[in-house]
Design an enzyme around this catalytic site. Structure first.
Site, short mmCIF file in Angstrom:
data_model
loop_
_atom_site.label_atom_id
_atom_site.label_comp_id
_atom_site.label_asym_id
_atom_site.label_seq_id
_atom_site.Cartn_x
_atom_site.Cartn_y
_atom_site.Cartn_z
N GLU A 109 -4.44 6.28 6.39
CA GLU A 109 -5.53 6.15 5.44
C GLU A 109 -5.68 4.73 4.93
OE1 GLU A 109 -5.39 10.60 3.47
OE2 GLU A 109 -4.22 9.02 2.55
N CYS A 122 -7.90 -1.62 0.88
CA CYS A 122 -6.47 -1.45 0.69
C CYS A 122 -5.92 -0.89 1.99
CB CYS A 122 -6.27 -0.48 -0.48
SG CYS A 122 -4.56 -0.03 -0.76
N CYS A 129 6.79 5.63 4.65
CA CYS A 129 7.50 4.49 4.10
C CYS A 129 8.97 4.83 3.99
CB CYS A 129 6.92 4.17 2.71
SG CYS A 129 7.59 2.67 1.97
N CYS A 133 10.60 5.15 -3.14
CA CYS A 133 10.45 5.05 -4.59
C CYS A 133 10.14 6.46 -5.08
CB CYS A 133 9.31 4.08 -4.93
SG CYS A 133 9.62 2.43 -4.26
N CYS A 136 6.44 7.92 -5.56
CA CYS A 136 5.39 7.57 -4.59
C CYS A 136 5.32 8.58 -3.44
CB CYS A 136 5.65 6.17 -4.03
SG CYS A 136 4.41 5.65 -2.85
N CYS A 350 -3.32 4.58 -6.02
CA CYS A 350 -1.98 4.07 -5.66
C CYS A 350 -0.98 5.20 -5.60
CB CYS A 350 -1.46 3.12 -6.73
SG CYS A 350 -2.46 1.72 -6.97
N1 SAH Z 1 5.33 -0.97 -0.62
C1 SAH Z 1 4.47 -1.77 -1.45
C2 SAH Z 1 3.09 -1.16 -1.62
C3 SAH Z 1 3.13 0.12 -2.40
S1 SAH Z 1 1.66 0.80 -3.09
C4 SAH Z 1 5.14 -1.99 -2.79
O1 SAH Z 1 6.14 -1.35 -3.07
O2 SAH Z 1 4.67 -2.84 -3.56
C5 SAH Z 1 1.20 -0.25 -4.40
C6 SAH Z 1 1.78 0.07 -5.79
O3 SAH Z 1 1.55 1.41 -6.24
C7 SAH Z 1 3.28 -0.14 -5.85
O4 SAH Z 1 3.61 -0.87 -7.00
C8 SAH Z 1 3.79 1.28 -5.98
O5 SAH Z 1 5.08 1.34 -6.51
C9 SAH Z 1 2.73 1.90 -6.85
N2 SAH Z 1 2.74 3.37 -6.83
C10 SAH Z 1 3.29 4.18 -5.91
N3 SAH Z 1 3.10 5.48 -6.25
C11 SAH Z 1 2.40 5.49 -7.40
C12 SAH Z 1 1.88 6.53 -8.23
N4 SAH Z 1 2.04 7.80 -7.91
N5 SAH Z 1 1.21 6.16 -9.35
C13 SAH Z 1 1.02 4.85 -9.65
N6 SAH Z 1 1.48 3.84 -8.89
C14 SAH Z 1 2.17 4.13 -7.77
#
Ligand code: SAH
Length: 361
Positions: A109, A122, A129, A133, A136, A350
């Site tokens: 996506e 984006c 991944c 985290c 996420c 995000c």
């Molecule tokens: N791997 C990269 C890109 C991740 S997505 C990174 O870690 O930076 C971009 C951002 O969204 C990251 O800061 C991630 O931690 C955040 N994110 C992930 N899941 C989320 C959620 N459910 N709500 C809000 N932000 C989230």
């Protein structure tokens, strides 16, 4: 068709792009292909411009290359590696989620966000991944890394769909860009090149969980121009270990040390992303912790109120809690933005991109 190439990224060198898709090659690779066919060198530039300026979708569309050259290319390469399956608009029409299928039948996506006169794509860099985290959705599974072509094609087909060029690209979709290093670097080259998308470095942001050695390498290779965004999410080791497991390998301390070096040496602007989880990392004390990290680096902080994913283990903080957190940073003189989450109704915000729609044919 031999899919090995699609399964073993990154396809950066000539030897590796054979039988892959043409999208994803740079001018140098094009020159090697053209030289090997014994064609005039200027054909290489024409070829890459067909891809990145004109977004050609099938061989019939290519008009100014000799038939003999087209025949050879057709025999040896696929043109593209992604098929657009579906696009879903959010209710407010501000964001559109694009669903693509890869050659080996995975789904991925990308999201187009239209805000303040900008069109930002984006892009995803991996299918799933490995970083895991805890909040996420993308970290629930991992399939493979994307190839450079699969990364840039997301921009190609979004632009084609939109009927115009986009203004910004953020590497914030599924996956950890610096865990797919070479493909990400190649995609960045294509996005910036004059034979490519001609996007200014300042219009491109790479977001990383904080793979410290790769951040150093990234800054070295990019000469410090492309924007860097670091996912912080906690201001002490213990909390960060819980929320961002990779912190056990690359500690916050080491990360901040590296960022300090980068800041001092290159005067680079650094942005921190901080996902606010109610009762977990959104207290005033934690806001003060963020101040101690961000202030010496003159970093900007982007607060992202948590976007719920289907299994509710965390809560999105109230407006008031977000505001309190923001105030503490502002009062300390830190530039802070609260990310307006576009696309929550279509699961495109995000952290909501995931792989749970596998298996459509
Ligand atoms: N791997 C990269 C890109 C991740 S997505 C990174 O870690 O930076 C971009 C951002 O969204 C990251 O800061 C991630 O931690 C955040 N994110 C992930 N899941 C989320 C959620 N459910 N709500 C809000 N932000 C989230």
């Amino acid at each position: 068709m031999d899919l090995t190439l699609h399964l073993n990224p990154p396809p950066t060198e000539w030897g590796e792009v054979r039988r892959g898709a043409l999208y994803g090659i740079g001018l140098k690779e094009a020159e090697k292909i053209i030289a090997r066919y014994g064609e005039s060198p200027y054909r290489a530039r024409q070829l890459v411009e067909w891809l990145y300026h004109r977004h050609v979708e099938d061989w019939q569309g290519v008009s100014n290359l000799p038939k003999s050259l087209l025949g050879k290319l057709k025999r040896e390469f696929l043109l593209k590696s992604l098929t657009l399956k579906e696009s879903v608009k959010s209710h407010a029409g501000q964001s559109v989620k694009f669903l693509f299928e890869t050659q080996d039948h995975h789904l991925l996506e990308s999201v187009l966000i239209r805000q303040q006169g900008r069109e930002t794509v984006c892009v995803s860099t991996q299918l799933g991944c490995k970083m895991k985290c805890v909040f996420c959705a993308s970290g629930r599974s991992f399939n493979r890394s994307l190839m450079a072509g699969e990364i840039v094609e997301q921009v190609v087909w979004v632009e084609k769909n939109l009927g115009k060029r986009v203004s910004n690209v953020v590497f914030m979709g599924m996956g950890e860009p610096l865990d797919n290093f070479e493909a990400t670097m190649k995609a960045l080259e294509i996005l910036q090149a004059d034979w490519g998308f001609r996007l200014g470095a300042k219009r491109i942001t790479v977001s990383t969980v904080g793979l410290t050695p790769r951040i150093e390498e990234f800054v070295k290779r990019m000469g410090g121009r492309v924007r860097l965004s670091i996912s912080l999410h906690a201001s002490d080791e213990k909390k960060r270990n819980e929320l961002v497991p990779i912190n056990r390998r690359y500690s916050l301390r080491g990360l901040v040390r590296t960022l300090t070096k980068i800041h001092e040496r290159l005067k680079r602007e650094i942005t921190f992303e901080y996902t606010l989880l109610e009762g977990v990392n959104d207290t005033p004390e934690e806001a003060r912790g963020v101040v101690t990290i961000a202030k010496p680096l003159r970093a900007k902080v982007n607060l992202i109120p948590y976007n719920p994913i289907r299994e509710e283990s965390f809560k999105r903080p109230s407006r008031e809690r977000v505001e309190n957190f923001r105030e503490i940073l502002l009062k300390a003189g830190i530039r802070v933005t609260v990310r307006q989450t576009a696309g929550r109704d279509i699961d495109a915000a995000c952290g909501q991109l995931r792989l749970d729609r596998e298996g459509i044919d």
